[in-house]
Design a protein around this motif. Structure first.
Motif, short mmCIF file in Angstrom:
data_model
loop_
_atom_site.label_atom_id
_atom_site.label_comp_id
_atom_site.label_asym_id
_atom_site.label_seq_id
_atom_site.Cartn_x
_atom_site.Cartn_y
_atom_site.Cartn_z
N ILE A 220 15.35 -6.41 -17.15
CA ILE A 220 14.26 -7.05 -16.42
C ILE A 220 13.26 -7.63 -17.40
CG2 ILE A 220 12.32 -6.69 -14.82
CD1 ILE A 220 13.87 -4.44 -13.54
N ASP A 221 12.96 -8.91 -17.22
CA ASP A 221 11.85 -9.55 -17.91
C ASP A 221 10.66 -9.42 -16.97
OD1 ASP A 221 9.94 -11.22 -18.94
OD2 ASP A 221 11.18 -13.01 -19.00
N ALA A 222 9.81 -8.40 -17.19
CA ALA A 222 8.78 -8.02 -16.22
C ALA A 222 7.51 -8.85 -16.38
CB ALA A 222 8.48 -6.53 -16.36
N GLY A 223 7.66 -10.16 -16.46
CA GLY A 223 6.52 -11.03 -16.70
C GLY A 223 6.00 -11.73 -15.46
N THR A 224 6.58 -11.42 -14.28
CA THR A 224 6.11 -12.00 -13.03
C THR A 224 5.82 -10.87 -12.05
OG1 THR A 224 8.31 -12.16 -12.01
CG2 THR A 224 7.60 -14.01 -13.41
N PHE A 225 5.09 -11.16 -10.99
CA PHE A 225 4.79 -10.12 -10.01
C PHE A 225 6.06 -9.58 -9.36
CE2 PHE A 225 0.52 -12.01 -10.16
CZ PHE A 225 -0.24 -10.84 -10.28
N GLU A 226 7.02 -10.46 -9.08
CA GLU A 226 8.27 -10.02 -8.46
C GLU A 226 9.04 -9.08 -9.38
OE1 GLU A 226 10.97 -13.20 -7.65
OE2 GLU A 226 12.24 -11.99 -6.34
N SER A 227 9.20 -9.46 -10.66
CA SER A 227 9.96 -8.62 -11.58
C SER A 227 9.19 -7.35 -11.94
CB SER A 227 10.32 -9.40 -12.85
OG SER A 227 9.16 -9.88 -13.50
N LEU A 228 7.86 -7.42 -11.96
CA LEU A 228 7.04 -6.23 -12.22
C LEU A 228 7.23 -5.21 -11.10
CD1 LEU A 228 4.86 -5.01 -14.14
CD2 LEU A 228 3.15 -6.01 -12.60
N ARG A 229 7.28 -5.68 -9.87
CA ARG A 229 7.51 -4.78 -8.73
C ARG A 229 8.91 -4.17 -8.80
NH1 ARG A 229 7.20 -7.35 -2.83
NH2 ARG A 229 8.97 -8.49 -3.70
N GLU A 230 9.91 -4.99 -9.15
CA GLU A 230 11.27 -4.46 -9.27
C GLU A 230 11.36 -3.40 -10.38
OE1 GLU A 230 15.80 -5.89 -10.52
OE2 GLU A 230 14.19 -7.39 -10.35
N ALA A 231 10.74 -3.68 -11.51
CA ALA A 231 10.77 -2.73 -12.62
C ALA A 231 10.10 -1.42 -12.24
CB ALA A 231 10.08 -3.34 -13.84
N SER A 232 8.97 -1.51 -11.56
CA SER A 232 8.25 -0.30 -11.17
C SER A 232 9.08 0.55 -10.22
CB SER A 232 6.91 -0.68 -10.52
OG SER A 232 6.09 0.46 -10.37
N ALA A 233 9.79 -0.11 -9.30
CA ALA A 233 10.64 0.63 -8.35
C ALA A 233 11.78 1.33 -9.08
CB ALA A 233 11.19 -0.33 -7.30
N ARG A 234 12.35 0.69 -10.09
CA ARG A 234 13.46 1.29 -10.82
C ARG A 234 13.01 2.50 -11.64
NH1 ARG A 234 18.28 -1.42 -11.09
NH2 ARG A 234 18.33 -3.57 -10.33
N TYR A 235 11.79 2.46 -12.14
CA TYR A 235 11.31 3.53 -13.01
C TYR A 235 10.58 4.64 -12.26
CZ TYR A 235 12.38 1.28 -17.49
OH TYR A 235 13.02 0.76 -18.57
N TRP A 236 10.24 4.43 -11.00
CA TRP A 236 9.31 5.33 -10.33
C TRP A 236 9.79 6.79 -10.30
CZ3 TRP A 236 4.43 4.80 -9.49
CH2 TRP A 236 3.76 5.75 -8.70
N ASP A 237 11.05 6.98 -10.02
CA ASP A 237 11.57 8.35 -9.87
C ASP A 237 12.19 8.91 -11.13
OD1 ASP A 237 10.80 8.54 -7.17
OD2 ASP A 237 12.61 7.45 -6.53
N LYS A 238 12.03 8.22 -12.27
CA LYS A 238 12.61 8.72 -13.50
C LYS A 238 11.84 9.93 -14.00
CE LYS A 238 15.31 5.09 -15.52
NZ LYS A 238 15.93 4.80 -16.82
N GLU A 239 12.58 10.83 -14.64
CA GLU A 239 11.96 12.00 -15.27
C GLU A 239 11.53 11.65 -16.68
OE1 GLU A 239 11.41 14.91 -13.85
OE2 GLU A 239 12.33 14.34 -11.93
N TYR A 240 10.37 12.16 -17.11
CA TYR A 240 9.87 11.88 -18.44
C TYR A 240 9.66 13.20 -19.20
CZ TYR A 240 8.98 7.37 -16.35
OH TYR A 240 9.13 6.17 -15.70
#
Length: 240
Positions: A220-240
């Motif tokens: 993901i090239d997270a440089g637009t609002f659409e891609s930023l939203r997609e990236a956030s959804a993919r990472y939201w449930d990740k464990e850190y």
């Protein structure tokens, strides 16, 4: 291998958010965008990273990451005084890289699901030249698209072509050795007055020295609002 993260720019596609915060510090899931890129580099065994940003943003990176000690790595910083292109920013890494040393360059808004270790290892074995990572995309007209020879080598990269010759895009991760600084000296500013990374990579392609690998995981090239939203959804449930 060392890495350089380019985290400057104006973030114009994410205005008005980027009027007060560097886009690479915008939240993606539960962490700032650039944090995910650093974690990907750590996973690939990279411990020494140089972050290149602008004067206005340096403080927030230093406040968040410090010298990298808490992440068990070493972070350094350089300032690009004016937006003169990615290749121009890369010149600031010259004192950070030892002669003959290979290194990785990551655009700070590019996020990868895949383990980068195999690609780093492949480039370490490569005798000379540069390497780019390619990804199949739905609309290659938005990106840099490689043009291949009949034997499968990259002849050159076309930036945002109206009629792409393939559905592969060049991602924002590049690998070079210190000869890259000599190549930068041989490219000229584009029509927008910047030293472009595509022109730099095309110098290698013209010499038959630009290799590539095609990634299978998401990018993901997270440089637009659409891609930023997609990236956030993919990472939201990740464990850190």
């Amino acid at each position: 291998m060392k890495a350089v993260i380019l985290a400057g720019g104006t973030g114009s596609r994410l205005m008005p958010l980027t009027s007060y915060i560097n886009k690479h510090m915008l939240p993606v899931g539960k962490l700032p965008m650039i944090h995910h890129g650093i974690q990907s580099l750590q996973k690939a065994g990279i411990q020494d990273i140089l972050i290149i940003t602008n004067r206005q943003s340096a403080g927030m990176f230093i406040q968040y990451f410090g010298n990298g000690h808490q992440m068990k790595m070493s972070l350094a910083y350089r300032i690009q005084e004016e937006a003169a292109g990615i290749a121009d920013a890369l010149q600031l890494a010259r004192p950070f890289i030892n002669d003959g040393e290979k290194f990785l360059v990551l655009l700070g808004d590019n996020l990868f699901d895949e383990d980068l270790t195999p690609y780093v290892e492949d480039f370490q074995k490569q005798a000379e030249g540069a390497m780019v990572l390619l990804k199949q995309v739905d609309d290659p007209r938005r990106y840099g698209v490689p043009v291949f020879s009949p034997s499968g080598t990259i002849l050159h990269i076309e930036e945002k072509p109206a009629e792409p010759e393939s559905d592969l895009s060049v991602t924002g991760l590049y690998m070079y050795s210190t000869d890259v600084f000599q190549h930068i000296e041989n490219i000229s500013p584009s029509s927008r007055g910047e030293l472009e990374i595509t022109d730099l990579n095309n110098h290698y392609a013209a010499a038959g020295l630009l290799t590539y690998r095609e990634i299978s995981g998401w990018w993901i090239d997270a440089g637009t609002f659409e891609s930023l939203r997609e990236a956030s959804a993919r990472y939201w449930d990740k464990e850190y």
